[in-house]
Design an enzyme around this catalytic site. Structure first.
Site, mmCIF file in Angstrom:
data_model
loop_
_atom_site.group_PDB
_atom_site.id
_atom_site.type_symbol
_atom_site.label_atom_id
_atom_site.label_comp_id
_atom_site.label_asym_id
_atom_site.label_seq_id
_atom_site.Cartn_x
_atom_site.Cartn_y
_atom_site.Cartn_z
ATOM 1 N N THR A 1 -34.046 0.829 13.922
ATOM 2 C CA THR A 1 -34.430 1.554 15.133
ATOM 3 C C THR A 1 -34.314 0.640 16.339
ATOM 4 O OG1 THR A 1 -35.996 2.690 13.722
ATOM 5 C CG2 THR A 1 -36.181 3.079 16.064
ATOM 6 N N HIS B 1 -40.918 13.014 4.882
ATOM 7 C CA HIS B 1 -40.497 11.888 5.701
ATOM 8 C C HIS B 1 -39.012 11.908 6.045
ATOM 9 C CE1 HIS B 1 -41.731 8.787 8.239
ATOM 10 N NE2 HIS B 1 -40.531 8.306 8.052
ATOM 11 N N SER C 1 -31.769 27.809 2.909
ATOM 12 C CA SER C 1 -30.841 27.789 4.029
ATOM 13 C C SER C 1 -30.396 26.364 4.357
ATOM 14 C CB SER C 1 -31.534 28.433 5.235
ATOM 15 O OG SER C 1 -30.928 28.047 6.428
ATOM 16 N N SER C 2 -31.363 25.438 4.408
ATOM 17 C CA SER C 2 -31.037 24.064 4.797
ATOM 18 C C SER C 2 -30.223 23.343 3.739
ATOM 19 C CB SER C 2 -32.324 23.278 5.076
ATOM 20 O OG SER C 2 -32.925 23.765 6.237
ATOM 21 N N HIS D 1 -48.050 26.294 15.057
ATOM 22 C CA HIS D 1 -47.412 25.469 16.087
ATOM 23 C C HIS D 1 -46.494 24.442 15.422
ATOM 24 C CE1 HIS D 1 -46.692 22.719 19.379
ATOM 25 N NE2 HIS D 1 -47.298 21.746 18.718
ATOM 26 N N ASP E 1 -12.864 25.210 11.784
ATOM 27 C CA ASP E 1 -14.170 25.797 11.457
ATOM 28 C C ASP E 1 -14.833 24.857 10.456
ATOM 29 O OD1 ASP E 1 -16.346 27.604 10.813
ATOM 30 O OD2 ASP E 1 -15.102 29.192 11.634
ATOM 31 N N GLU F 1 -37.441 14.410 6.477
ATOM 32 C CA GLU F 1 -37.393 15.488 7.462
ATOM 33 C C GLU F 1 -37.589 14.964 8.894
ATOM 34 O OE1 GLU F 1 -36.701 18.621 7.490
ATOM 35 O OE2 GLU F 1 -37.582 19.268 9.387
ATOM 36 N N TRP G 1 -49.514 22.452 8.640
ATOM 37 C CA TRP G 1 -48.103 22.577 8.250
ATOM 38 C C TRP G 1 -47.834 21.778 6.989
ATOM 39 C CZ3 TRP G 1 -43.548 19.453 8.129
ATOM 40 C CH2 TRP G 1 -43.741 18.116 8.432
ATOM 41 N N TYR H 1 -36.672 12.213 10.035
ATOM 42 C CA TYR H 1 -35.410 11.602 10.468
ATOM 43 C C TYR H 1 -34.352 12.670 10.716
ATOM 44 C CZ TYR H 1 -37.735 7.315 9.179
ATOM 45 O OH TYR H 1 -38.646 6.296 9.103
ATOM 46 N N ARG I 1 -57.733 14.808 14.092
ATOM 47 C CA ARG I 1 -56.886 15.931 14.484
ATOM 48 C C ARG I 1 -57.371 17.215 13.798
ATOM 49 N NH1 ARG I 1 -51.388 14.815 10.953
ATOM 50 N NH2 ARG I 1 -50.705 16.766 11.877
ATOM 51 N N SER J 1 -26.348 8.803 22.136
ATOM 52 C CA SER J 1 -25.207 7.898 21.958
ATOM 53 C C SER J 1 -23.899 8.495 22.456
ATOM 54 C CB SER J 1 -25.044 7.524 20.481
ATOM 55 O OG SER J 1 -26.248 7.056 19.955
ATOM 56 N N HIS K 1 -46.382 6.341 2.934
ATOM 57 C CA HIS K 1 -47.208 5.901 4.075
ATOM 58 C C HIS K 1 -47.974 7.068 4.697
ATOM 59 C CE1 HIS K 1 -43.498 6.434 6.850
ATOM 60 N NE2 HIS K 1 -44.261 7.463 6.973
ATOM 61 N N HIS K 2 -47.693 8.293 4.245
ATOM 62 C CA HIS K 2 -48.521 9.420 4.681
ATOM 63 C C HIS K 2 -49.758 9.554 3.804
ATOM 64 C CE1 HIS K 2 -45.488 11.061 7.452
ATOM 65 N NE2 HIS K 2 -44.627 10.567 6.590
ATOM 66 N N LYS L 1 -30.732 0.195 17.438
ATOM 67 C CA LYS L 1 -30.230 1.307 18.247
ATOM 68 C C LYS L 1 -30.694 1.167 19.692
ATOM 69 C CE LYS L 1 -29.719 5.039 14.921
ATOM 70 N NZ LYS L 1 -28.480 5.733 15.196
#
Lengths: 616, 356
Positions: free
Chosen positions: A336, A261, A177-178, A83, A112, A263, A148, A265, A458, A276, A310-311, A339
């Protein structure tokens, strides 16, 4: 007053192409057109969104009541793992890639992307990776089940089976790819902007895409290294993550979160960009504090690289490291907040209308705020020691990723689909989708805050009836059905709109930016002429500010368009062959798989050579 | 059809508020349930009290911010709608630098204001306890899927149910024999990973007498959900005191007295249970014979509240079910299915229950 009808007077450009585009299926297989690749990414993202949602539905059924035995043990863990893996890598990221592909060149007035064939390579490598991860169900009858986050040493050969091989193999392809896509889009945005489009005139969505492409290019290498070390441990018997011989499981956590982390964002910034873009259109005002919104996004991107620890507050890094990461993480709250205040500022003194795109965009604001505020809680280690790995964290990141990222993407679909298909989505169905989804989402995830507070960790497949977690779990499962129904309604709306939708015209929303000045869907060359940009709202100013019209040249432009090519797909397929060779390295039924690695490596060399020497 | 849809979509806001009310009703019902693992409402150890203090502080702060944002948001939503027939443009304002500066500086001050106490709390929790006081030292080893507890000073080796004393400093040394686990008993302390190859301290001082439940909090394989913990906090004095527990636990197990228990002991000795489990006075594994897959010490298993790491209540019927087919109770359990007959399982249960 000028109008977009003026652009119809422009001469069609004359173009050169080395080889003509193919038609039908061959066109989709060989295309290097950013719009078609965007559609492929978006379609794949939607498909995997449904699959990832189905996985969630299944494990929520297991958790509806205490002590159930429907999906237990590693079956349940597999559903949870897939998931998250599916939603992050195969649903939200490709949908973002879809918007990025389709709209970045249009928003900056380009023909392009900078490297069209590299773009096709990114897509085919993503495609191969997405199939590889899920292929474990086909070949092993089980999903990878280590979460994950894949914490070593649970992922090492001693503690988990073959499905984990499919997991690292697929993720490695997605990482390639990324990274390639990141480089491609950074170059595109920095170099292919239309004349007059200074960096501060670049639309906010494109800015956020620029930030995340930097994040992709710099954050995927650590996890790719981590995955390759895992592959070595599992395939060649090295001991990077095994303590017995001097390896260290924490190495994986650092490499993973140094990617993980930034990721998150990557997942949220594009939706902030979409909000926006949508808010100014339906408030009929410019984005309040446009520059502050851009700079805060850039700042979030930078800080994103300094907060991964922080993880790991419960991992035992020691108080000094914990203090450093707690402080950097708290800083994220500042940009944040800026924004959020600017979005609300945009709403003041405006004249708002509320089509579905606007509903999703504004509901992003409170839902994301709630997710951000609970995030501030676990930035504090004394509190995180309680909240880490509980349902409180699950509630937090779903408010950010579903209430934030996914709602932003839904807003994007309602706003941008008319440009992609030329047809409007049905507003009535859209509003039902919005409300049912919003309710379902809150019914699912709000109770999870309480579950976390009441001590539910969890990733557990069952819980005792006397732990006091029954009502919230039942509510959460009920909410998932609402979300699932709403999402199916959305897909139905999307598909039927292609046939029955009202014609959109070039500029259905009376919008601000360049993508709305061309036809819907845009022609293969995007614009009949290269627009000259005079402000941050070029199309708005063309329509409403005398003296700021976009000039229509008298002469037809001569342009060169990239040709279709098979060769990017050859490279992806060869890389896939190396992966298959590694997966079957020691052999299946006595036939060793390692020669496939050699064939694949030669294939990569040959097809890259064929690629670079191919006339374009 | 489409008319009905349109009516439905008009009613959606009111339907939404009904649904939200139902959600609140559900949550109110949930509040009526007992929450035996709530660290914030009922902390029972000094470490959890610190977490609870921070939770309450953040809850107040977050509520103020959220209500403020919501108020600004809804005022805008209500006040600044386009009126029908009004086609004029609103004022085209690009922003206000004074506001930008204000709403950058204010959050910065808030962040500073909360980070300073946060670091204080963090260092408070990391402090090494004073070594001149009485400390209960316990080495905790996470194993798939149970906890081995070693009281080195007292010479006690047990599993899953930890006994400590109210008001006395406890110092756990956490490690793992296989994958990463995390020790978490919410009401006594926050969690800490048990990592193979490393040993991490976790300190807390229990403040209430009673039984406190928790479980592994880091995904550790198939039966991660069934890796429970119970901490029993004893009073300082009286028959139920910690000292009495230590004294009793160090004694060897009582000899079986009933025929069923005697038969059970024979099964235990003859069928292979002894290859992994120790019972002092009956059969003890040499330290070198213990491995990552060997099971808990069963010396006083009859006096435990639960078996199989808080998975089943400790009753003879449950023990019989468990020993007959461990994998049916805990997926992937490493305990061997020895193919015991119903009678053998019953006898083993009688024997183990007698080990008070």
């Amino acid at each position: 007053m000028a109008s977009i009808a003026d652009f119809a007077a422009a001469q069609k450009p004359i173009y050169h192409q080395e080889r003509p585009s193919k038609t039908g299926l061959m066109d989709w297989l060989t295309t290097v057109d950013h719009k078609k690749i965007g559609i492929l990414y978006g379609g794949a993202g939607l498909f995997w969104l449904l699959i990832g949602g189905l996985e969630a539905l299944l494990f929520r059924i297991q958790l509806a009541r205490p002590d159930q035995h429907i999906f237990i043990g590693d079956t349940y863990n597999g559903l949870v793992t897939m998931h998250a893996t599916t939603m992050v890598f195969l649903a939200v990221m490709p949908m973002i890639a879809g918007f990025s592909n389709y709209f970045v060149p249009l928003m900056i007035g380009a023909r392009d992307v900078a490297f069209p064939r590299m773009n096709a390579f990114s897509w085919w490598t993503f495609f191969a990776g997405s199939l590889t991860i899920n292929a474990s169900l086909l070949f092993c009858g089980a999903f990878p089940a280590a979460g994950w986050t894949g914490y070593a040493p649970l992922t090492t050969k001693e503690f988990s089976g073959m499905p984990i091989d499919f997991w690292w193999a697929g993720l490695t392809l997605l990482a390639v790819s990324s990274m390639v896509a990141g480089v491609n889009f950074v170059v595109t945005i920095l170099n292919l902007r239309a004349p007059g489009m200074t960096l501060m005139r670049v639309p906010v969505l494109t800015w956020m895409m620029l930030v995340i492409q930097f994040l992709l290019a710099f954050s995927f290498p650590p996890v790719a290294v981590g995955l390759i070390l895992l592959a070595f441990d599992r395939t060649f018997g090295t001991v990077f993550y095994s303590t017995g011989m001097g390896g260290d499981p924490h190495l994986w956590q650092h490499l993973f979160w140094l990617f993980g982390h930034p990721e998150v964002y990557v997942l949220i910034l594009p939706s902030m960009g979409i909000v926006s873009e949508i808010l100014p259109v339906f408030t009929r005002r410019p984005l309040f504090g446009h520059h502050a919104v851009i700079f805060s996004g850039v700042f979030i991107g930078f800080v994103g690289f300094g907060v991964w620890g922080h993880h790991m507050f419960t991992a035992g890094m020691g108080p000094i490291a914990d203090a450093a990461f707690a402080s950097t993480t708290a800083i994220v709250a500042i940009p944040t907040g800026v924004k959020i205040f600017n979005w609300i500022g945009t709403m003041y003194n405006s004249k708002m209308t509320f089509p579905t795109a606007m509903l999703f965009a504004i509901s992003f604001i409170p839902m994301f705020t709630l997710g951000g505020l609970s995030g501030m809680m676990h930035a504090s280690p004394p509190l995180d020691l309680q909240q880490h790995d509980t349902y409180f964290v699950v509630a937090h990141f779903h408010y950010v990723l579903v209430g934030g990222a996914l709602q932003g993407l839904f807003a994007g679909f309602y706003f941008y689909m008319p440009k992609i298909s030329g047809k409007m989505l049905n507003e009535t169905l859209g509003k039902i989708h919005f409300w049912v989804f919003l309710i379902g989402f809150n019914v699912t995830f709000f109770p999870m805050h309480l579950l976390g507070n009441h001590g539910m960790p969890r990733r557990i497949y069952t819980y005792p009836a006397d732990a006091g977690w029954n009502t919230e779990n039942l509510l959460a499962t009920g909410g998932v059905f609402l979300m699932a129904g709403a999402t199916l309604l959305f897909v139905y709306n999307l598909i039927t709109s292609l046939k029955n939708g009202k014609d959109a015209g070039s500029d259905p929303w009376d919008a601000n930016t360049l993508e709305w000045m061309t036809s819907s869907p845009p022609p293969v060359h995007n614009f009949d002429f290269t627009p000259v940009v005079l402000s941050e709202r070029p199309l708005w100013d063309h329509k409403y500010t005398p003296g700021m019209e976009i000039p229509v040249p008298e002469q037809a432009e001569e342009i060169h368009m990239p040709s279709p090519s098979w060769r990017p797909m050859w490279v992806s397929a060869s890389a896939g062959l190396i992966i298959v060779g590694l997966l079957t390295f020691s052999g299946i039924a006595g036939i060793p798989g390692w020669p496939l690695c050699i064939v694949g490596a030669l294939g990569v060399i040959f097809s890259v050579y064929a690629w670079v020497t191919e006339p374009v | 059809m489409s008319n009905a849809l349109r009516t439905l979509s008009k009613r959606l806001p009111s339907l939404a508020s009904t649904a939200m009310l139902l959600l609140l009703a559900g949550l109110a019902t949930a509040c009526d349930e007992a929450h035996p693992r709530d660290a914030y409402a009922h902390p029972a150890g000094d470490a959890s009290e610190i977490s609870a203090w921070f939770y309450n502080m953040y809850l107040v702060l977050d509520t103020i911010i959220f209500v403020g944002v919501l108020a600004a948001f809804f005022i805008a939503l209500i006040k600044f709608r386009k009126k029908p027939g009004d086609n004029t443009l609103p004022e085209q304002s690009f922003g206000d630098p004074r506001l930008e500066i204000a709403w950058t500086i204010v959050p910065t001050l808030v962040v500073l204001g909360i980070t300073i106490p946060t670091l204080g709390g963090l260092f408070e929790l990391a402090k090494r306890p004073d070594q001149n006081q009485k400390i209960i030292d316990i080495e905790v080893t996470g194993k798939q899927w149970w906890w081995e507890l070693d009281y080195k000073k007292e010479g006690i080796n047990t599993g899953n149910e930890m006994h400590v004393e109210v008001g006395t400093q406890v110092m756990l040394h956490l490690t793992s024999a296989d994958v990463i686990h995390a020790w978490w008993v919410p009401r006594l302390s926050g969690k800490r990973d048990a990592t193979p190859g490393r040993s991490y301290p976790l300190n807390f001082r229990p403040k209430e007498v009673g039984s406190f439940d928790g479980q592994c909090a880091e995904l550790c394989g198939a039966s991660h959900a069934l890796m429970g913990i119970r901490i029993i906090v004893h009073p300082k004095d009286g028959p139920d005191s910690y000292e009495n527990w230590v004294k009793h636990t160090k004694e060897v197990a009582a000899k079986p007295t009933t025929p069923a228990a005697e038969a059970g002991q024979k099964v235990f000795m003859g069928k292979g249970c002894v290859a992994c489990h120790s019972i002092s006075g009956v059969s003890e594994l040499a330290v070198g014979a213990r491995s990552r897959t060997s099971g808990p010490n069963l010396t006083h298993v009859g006096s435990r509240d639960y078996i199989a790491a808080h998975t089943l209540k400790n009753t003879p019927e449950n023990i019989a079910t468990w020993v007959k087919n461990p994998q049916a109770v805990k997926p992937g359990a490493l305990m061997t299915n020895l193919g015991l007959t119903d009678q053998e399982a019953k006898d083993v249960a009688a024997f183990l229950t007698s080990l008070k």
